[in-house]
Design an enzyme around this catalytic site. Structure first.
Site, short mmCIF file in Angstrom:
data_model
loop_
_atom_site.label_atom_id
_atom_site.label_comp_id
_atom_site.label_asym_id
_atom_site.label_seq_id
_atom_site.Cartn_x
_atom_site.Cartn_y
_atom_site.Cartn_z
N SER A 246 79.32 28.45 21.69
CA SER A 246 78.78 27.26 22.35
C SER A 246 78.50 27.61 23.80
CB SER A 246 79.82 26.15 22.32
OG SER A 246 80.89 26.47 23.19
N ASP A 247 77.65 26.81 24.44
CA ASP A 247 77.65 26.85 25.90
C ASP A 247 78.98 26.24 26.33
OD1 ASP A 247 77.08 27.09 28.58
OD2 ASP A 247 75.02 26.38 28.39
N TRP A 248 79.28 26.37 27.63
CA TRP A 248 80.62 25.99 28.09
C TRP A 248 80.82 24.47 28.03
CZ3 TRP A 248 80.05 30.69 27.32
CH2 TRP A 248 80.98 31.65 27.67
#
Ligand code: BGC
Length: 706
Positions: A246-248
């Site tokens: 995932s992105d953060w």
């Protein structure tokens, strides 16, 4: 309940490794497996120490290894984290040189390895849909073919070092302001023809090990756990065997993440509300769900398998070579990319290059001439070993000239130049042989706090295309004071030049050129380097000409953005609808001239065509030309762009020398995606192949019939 498990994985990867992975998984407890599915510090995820599985260590970013954070978010002191600061993504793409993409990737991979990182969080390849996107500087282009070519080189370069690349942000993270919530809607044809090809090339041609899901939604579902994007396309159609992280803080739902292909949840602690790591969506809840029989453990195993597979490829179990950090060779690559990235936009009366012996005095004007850029922009910031500013570069190359510096404007929120600043700049310009105004965007105001990002930065979009800080007023005053004025632009994309372009003789786009950016700029200004950069994105005259803005579809309304311009992004729009940009896609001048002649087209196997063209350097100095091949369908029965880039080659020629180049356009070059039947099709009929120096500067053409 249906769970999507991909069966064709083992066949494609090394059997021994798969065997080792199976053995490891069979020894792991459920809790140990689940611990691997989410971050356990700002940039790491857990291993299983008892089985000799170390943590997976990731790091930003796309143009240099980010400063050391330890396990939290505070920059660490007293660590060796000052390394090579490469030019940003848009600059790399402006080289139109995939071999330099590879060299760039090699530097990053080597430096990441030196710093103990397994995954480097780049390249960023989102399509430049609007000039206002705050992260365009990190990305490559408006054109999917150029994106693909540069991305493949970059990824192969990183991964040649035994480090994994992470191509991001999958997909359609084309605006920053509401990136965490916005729902992107587009047609399948637009998705397939414009927004996906770069990622497809990353997977199928470069063999990228990891991919980062975008923050935004796509058709109502978050990209990181989007069934259509991840299960159907990425892991289904494209048979991606690596891991999707995932992105953060971009995971929002446990069941969706489990079922729809999220393998690793990162940045769990920065979501809203912030989670503690075991509370991650892919944290302890998953243990409970498996124990209750709600989900099969095989679903967890499949994610762990992908993570371990990437670990094997990222040399976490083997002793990789040490890598290098801030070495002369790496710095040389940063310099070479910077030199080839600079685009000479305008050069009236051959004002450039400046003769170093004859130029006795130079006024260098503008705060950006002395500004260091490396520590700005958000997650991609880099602690540079050093950074040559434009002013320093000019001193280095024009040692004999008298150089007067005037600040001209200040990089502060809402600032405009004072009358005294304008007078100082005008006086400096008047008394000098030439004036060089260094203007443009910035990554922020001051870099002391994250939220200070501005213009070319993460989490913000630009308010408009106007130069900030009163720079238009300054440029007009300087140009009026000295007709031999060169405007150098720093930044991640086009600015509105309409107020001063008519009277300005020379304009140079220098992007954010990395640690050697100032030297590269001065090398081009002095003629030591003949410019060969070409615009990877159209420079429109005004914002209103940009299709997304003309339609009122940026940044969208009520949390939804509809890409109504469809496939007509960038030059696909300007050329088809006859809107003249300020500078066209692919534009870039040289200090020499090139002629094109004798195009020949031969049909090849599998629907490909081999195009040959002869290019001659007709000037007095050596130089490089980017020969661009566009395809135009005659009498198309479907809506199509006037032309599309489908091939290019950069060639270096000594004065007077000519060379025949040969470029293969594969069958894809002639295809379009049919919205109704959902397949790629080749229309029958004539295709004109256009070879030129820019999308608006076609020199020779020929026809092929399919
Ligand atoms: C950015 C990513 C970056 C990550 C880690 C996110 O906010 O969108 O590009 O890699 O942070 O710093």
């Amino acid at each position: 309940m249906l769970f999507f498990i991909h069966t064709n994985i083992s066949a494609q990867t090394n059997k021994d490794t798969e065997g080792k992975i199976s053995a490891l998984i069979s020894k792991m407890t459920l809790q140990e497996k689940v611990n691997m599915l989410h971050s356990n510090s700002s940039f790491t995820s857990a291993g299983v120490p008892r089985l000799g599985i170390p943590e997976l260590v990731t790091s930003d970013g796309p143009h240099g290894v980010r400063q050391e954070h330890g396990r939290g978010w505070q920059g660490q002191k007293d660590v060796n984290d000052s390394g090579t600061y490469l030019p940003v993504g848009i600059a790399l793409a402006a080289t139109w040189n995939p071999a330099l993409g590879f060299a760039f990737g090699e530097v990053l991979g080597s430096e990441a390895k030196y710093r103990g990182k397994n995954v480097i969080l780049g390249p960023g390849i989102n399509i430049m849909r609007s000039p206002l996107n705050g992260r365009n500087f990190e990305y490559q282009s408006e054109d999917p073919f150029l994106v693909s070519r540069m991305t493949v080189g970059y990824i192969k370069g990183v991964q040649s070092q035994g480090v994994s690349a992470c191509v991001k942000h999958f997909i359609a993270n084309n605006e920053e302001v509401d990136r965490g919530t916005v729902d992107v809607q587009m047609s399948d044809r637009t998705l397939r023809e414009i927004y996906l090809p770069g990622f497809k090339a990353a997977v199928q041609e470069a063999g990228v090990n990891t991919i980062m899901g975008a923050y935004n939604k796509f058709r109502g579902q978050y990209c990181t756990h989007n069934a259509y994007l991840v299960n159907n396309i990425l892991k289904g159609e494209w048979s991606f065997t690596g891991l999707l992280m995932s992105d953060w803080g971009a995971v929002h739902n446990t069941m969706e993440a489990l079922q729809n292909g999220t393998d690793l949840e990162m940045g769990s602690d920065i979501g809203k509300p912030a989670l503690k790591f075991p509370e991650s969506f892919l944290g302890d809840t998953v243990v409970t769900l498996v124990e209750a029989g709600t989900i099969p453990e095989s679903l967890v195993d499949e994610k762990v398998r992908r993570i371990l597979r990437v670990m094997f490829k990222s040399s976490v179990f083997t002793k990789a070579s040490a890598g290098e950090y801030g070495s002369d060779a790496h710095i040389a690559t940063a310099g070479k990319v910077a030199e080839e990235s600079i685009v000479l936009l305008k050069n009236q009366d051959h004002l450039l290059p400046l003769n170093t012996a004859a130029t006795k005095s130079i006024a260098v004007i503008g705060s950006s001439a002395t500004r260091r850029q490396s520590m700005g922009g958000g997650s991609s910031h880099v602690k540079a070993l050093y950074e040559i500013t434009p002013l320093q570069g000019i001193h280095n190359y024009f040692g004999k000239a008298e150089v007067t510096y005037a600040e001209g404007y200040t990089i502060e929120r809402n600032s405009i130049p004072t009358a005294a600043m304008i007078s100082e700049a005008v006086a400096a310009a008047r008394k000098s042989d030439v004036a060089i105004v260094v203007a443009g965007w910035s990554h922020g105001y001051n870099y002391s706090k994250w939220s200070d990002n501005a213009f070319d930065a993460e989490g913000v979009d630009k308010p408009d295309m106007q130069l900030p800080f009163g720079q238009n007023v300054l440029i007009k005053a300087v140009v009026a004071a000295n007709p031999n004025t060169i405007v150098v632009l720093i930044g991640g994309g086009p600015v509105d030049m309409t107020q001063w372009i008519g009277n300005t003789k020379a304009i140079v786009e220098a992007w954010y050129g990395g640690m050697e950016g100032g030297n590269a700029l001065a090398a081009v200004l002095s003629g030591a380097v003949n410019p060969s950069g070409k615009l990877p994105v159209s420079f429109p005259k005004v914002l209103e000409d940009v299709p997304a803005h003309k339609l009122g579809d940026f940044p969208g309304k009520d949390g939804v953005v509809i890409y109504r311009e469809g496939i007509f992004v960038g030059y696909r729009y300007y050329d088809t609808y006859k809107v003249k940009p300020q500078f066209a896609f692919g534009h870039g001048l040289s200090y020499t001239g090139f002629t094109y002649s004798n195009m020949q087209i031969k049909k090849a196997a599998n629907g490909a065509a081999v195009v040959t063209v002869t290019i001659q350097n007709t000037g007095k100095v050596a130089g490089a030309e980017v020969v661009q091949l566009y395809v135009h369908k005659e009498k198309s029965t479907i809506e199509r762009a006037d032309k599309e880039l489908k091939g290019f080659e950069k060639i270096y020629l000594q004065p007077g020398v000519s060379k025949k180049i040969s470029v293969t356009l594969d069958a894809d070059a002639f295809r379009y995606y049919d919205e109704v039947t959902k397949v790629w099709k080749t229309e029958k009929g004539d295709y004109t192949i256009l070879a030129g120096s820019a999308s608006d500067d076609i020199r020779v053409s020929g026809t092929v019939k399919w």
